[in-house]
Write a protein that holds these residues in place. Structure first.
Motif, short mmCIF file in Angstrom:
data_model
loop_
_atom_site.label_atom_id
_atom_site.label_comp_id
_atom_site.label_asym_id
_atom_site.label_seq_id
_atom_site.Cartn_x
_atom_site.Cartn_y
_atom_site.Cartn_z
N GLU A 1 55.01 26.51 47.91
CA GLU A 1 54.57 25.28 47.24
C GLU A 1 54.40 25.53 45.74
N LEU B 1 53.09 23.00 43.59
CA LEU B 1 52.21 22.00 42.96
C LEU B 1 51.15 22.69 42.11
N GLU C 1 47.18 22.14 40.60
CA GLU C 1 45.98 21.33 40.86
C GLU C 1 45.75 20.37 39.69
N ASN D 1 55.21 32.03 39.42
CA ASN D 1 53.83 32.12 38.92
C ASN D 1 53.70 33.22 37.86
N PHE E 1 53.64 24.60 28.67
CA PHE E 1 52.90 25.82 29.04
C PHE E 1 52.78 26.81 27.89
N ASN F 1 50.11 26.37 25.56
CA ASN F 1 48.82 26.09 24.93
C ASN F 1 47.93 27.33 25.01
N PHE G 1 43.95 32.04 31.35
CA PHE G 1 44.27 31.22 32.52
C PHE G 1 43.31 31.55 33.65
N PHE H 1 38.53 25.47 36.43
CA PHE H 1 39.54 26.29 35.75
C PHE H 1 40.51 25.48 34.91
N LYS H 2 40.50 24.14 35.08
CA LYS H 2 41.29 23.26 34.23
C LYS H 2 40.76 21.84 34.42
#
Ligand SMILES: NC(=O)C1=CN([C@@H]2O[C@H](COP(=O)(O)OP(=O)(O)OC[C@H]3O[C@@H](n4cnc5c(N)ncnc54)[C@H](O)[C@@H]3O)[C@@H](O)[C@H]2O)C=CC1
Ligand SMILES: O=C(O)[C@H]1O[C@H](OP(=O)(O)OP(=O)(O)OC[C@H]2O[C@@H](n3ccc(=O)[nH]c3=O)[C@H](O)[C@@H]2O)[C@H](O)[C@@H](O)[C@@H]1O
Length: 453
Positions: free
Chosen positions: A157, A159, A161, A220, A261, A263, A268, A334-335
């Motif tokens: 997956e 996706l 969050e 990732n 991606f 920033n 992270f 975390f975000k």
């Protein structure tokens, strides 16, 4: 009617199955979990996770073709396709501790499937797993199979969050890996037909099992590497007077690099980047590739460096001590747009400040006080196990901060440290704040303070 059962009603299992149910009214989807309170929450008005758009999707299909249940064995035995979306945390003990993936939950899921299955099944790896896991799972399933045919597929997956529903509605790609046998390819086509209800066929990629498993870890690692690259630049920007936002923009304008991606941040966080890179590092080491392992390890090292650099900035700006100084921490997840605190950089920052005896008050509209207390008390890697439940989603109240009022009530000099480059630093400076923004030209005050490592 095709029946799908998903083991694991978490951040991936819940939203993914809800979207499959919405897009495939001809398929029955049941999500099961070993944690009863999670299933109860999925069946209530307050879902166990906060994700924009999720409530609407669940409301539309729950009770029609989407169900949440604790009766794991019944639904596993009835299913044609079983997704396994359970935790795969970093091992805390034994061989590979601190790096390797802990496949305890996966293994027990596979053994249970083998025990209760009475008909042929397609078993789909949805969890992120080390490359070659399917081989081990296949052994567990076929060893105890009583003549039942199991086909293992890898369907990782992608996706994120906070945007899970959008990502599931419009994925960049769906990836399905299977055995290169006629039975394996038939299973791939069966799963492909599920996604083809809403995903254009040319965006459904099919590969062999190992490519699919490794592509997830690679994706990732590449994403996290971009953040560590820009964060490494942010330190150099501060040292030279360059502005990291301008550098990112200029770099990202190169169509080969692209703008996303890039920033700079305090580092992270989230449940996967660190865990998956550590796992990749371990796999490289096990395959006799120490140089490759060290290359990826550096992504984590820069991330840790960025978090401690931020804490050092705060401490050194305030005369090298924050003991007994009152610090408000705004935001803890975390975000944005999530209540998930797993591996949030806020934990390291807060622990760093607490270590220097600061008095901190933490506020996040999506995170309960209870959860924050638990996170600050927890040991590394302990958070990603089923017993550790995520907070219920409180209702969000959007608040606008009155910085002038805040400034007036603070001791002077008053500081704002922006770990995400989200505040209007010029406006805050006009009010009188000393502002630190990651990777931006330094305030006169900060320049005169001792250099930070
Ligand atoms: N959170 C994210 O954004 C993403 C996570 N992933 C991967 O997906 C997997 C799951 O992640 P999350 O959904 O975030 O974890 P989570 O912790 O939110 O959910 C996992 C669920 O599995 C349940 N569980 C554990 N063992 C079980 C068993 N034997 N039978 C039934 N249920 C069981 C747990 O109680 C828990 O509710 C991990 O491998 C993760 O790396 C992949 C892409 C995105
Ligand atoms: O395997 C997973 O769990 C998922 O991990 C990430 O998704 P997620 O961790 O949910 O969120 P991201 O948007 O990737 O953010 C991760 C962290 O990086 C930080 N970040 C992100 C982007 C950026 O430019 N800078 C930056 O510091 C975020 O603030 C956050 O702390 C990936 O984006 C997903 O594709 C993947 O499926």
């Amino acid at each position: 009617m095709v029946k799908i059962c998903c083991l694991g009603a978490g951040y991936v299992g819940g939203p993914t199955m809800a979207v499959i149910a919405l897009k495939c009214p001809d398929i029955q989807v049941v999500v099961v979990d070993i944690t009863k309170s999670r299933i109860d929450a999925w069946n209530s008005d307050t879902l166990p996770i906060y994700e924009p758009g999720l409530d609407e999707v669940v409301k539309q299909c729950r009770g029609k073709n989407l169900f949440f249940s604790n009766d794991i064995e019944k639904h596993v035995s009835e299913a044609d396709i079983i997704f396994v979306s359970v935790n795969t945390p970093t091992k805390t003990r034994g061989l590979g501790a601190g790096k390797a993936a802990d496949l305890t939950y996966w293994e027990s899921a596979a053994r249970m499937i083998a025990d209760v299955a009475k008909s042929d099944k397609i078993v789909v790896e949805k969890s992120t797993v080390p490359v070659k896991t399917a081989e081990a799972i296949e052994k567990i399933l076929t060893h105890n199979s009583n003549g039942i045919n199991f086909q293992i597929l890898s369907n990782p997956e992608f996706l994120a969050e906070g945007t899970a529903i959008q990502d599931l509605f419009n994925p960049d790609r769906v990836l399905i890996g299977g055995r290169e046998t006629p039975e394996g390819q038939k299973a791939v086509q069966t799963l492909k037909a599920v996604y083809a209800h809403w995903v254009p066929e040319d965006q459904i990629l099919t590969t062999n099992l190992w490519s699919a498993e490794l592509s997830k870890l690679a994706a990732n690692a590449f994403l996290a590497q971009r953040i560590s690259s820009v964060n490494a630049m942010s330190a150099l920007c501060e040292a030279t007077g360059a502005n990291v936002s301008e550098v990112s923009y200029a770099v990202g304008k190169d169509s080969r690099i692209g703008p996303k991606f890039l920033n700079a941040s305090v580092g992270f966080g989230g449940s996967c980047f660190q865990k998956d890179i550590l796992n990749l590092v371990y796999i490289c080491e096990c395959n006799g590739l120490p140089e490759v392992a060290n290359y990826w390890k550096q992504v984590i090292k820069i991330n840790d460096y960025q978090k401690s650099r931020f804490v050092n900035r705060v401490v050194s700006s305030m005369f090298n001590t924050v003991a007994n100084k009152k610090i408000a921490v705004l935001g803890f997840a975390f975000k944005k747009d999530t209540g998930d605190t797993r591996e949030t950089p806020a934990i390291d920052v807060c622990k760093g400040l607490l270590g220097d005896k600061a008095k901190i008050s933490i506020y996040d509209p999506q995170v309960t006080e209870d959860q924050i207390q638990r996170d600050l008390a927890m040991n590394k890697f302990d958070w990603d196990h089923p017993v550790h439940l995520q907070p219920m989603s409180p209702t969000t109240t959007k608040q606008t901060l009155d910085y002038k009022k805040i400034y007036d009530s603070m001791q002077k000099p008053a500081f704002v440290f922006d770990g995400r480059n989200v505040v209007d630093s010029e406006k805050l400076r006009e009010i009188g704040f000393i502002v630190y923004s990651i990777g931006k030209p330094l305030d006169g005050w900060l320049k005169d303070m001792p250099a930070v490592a």
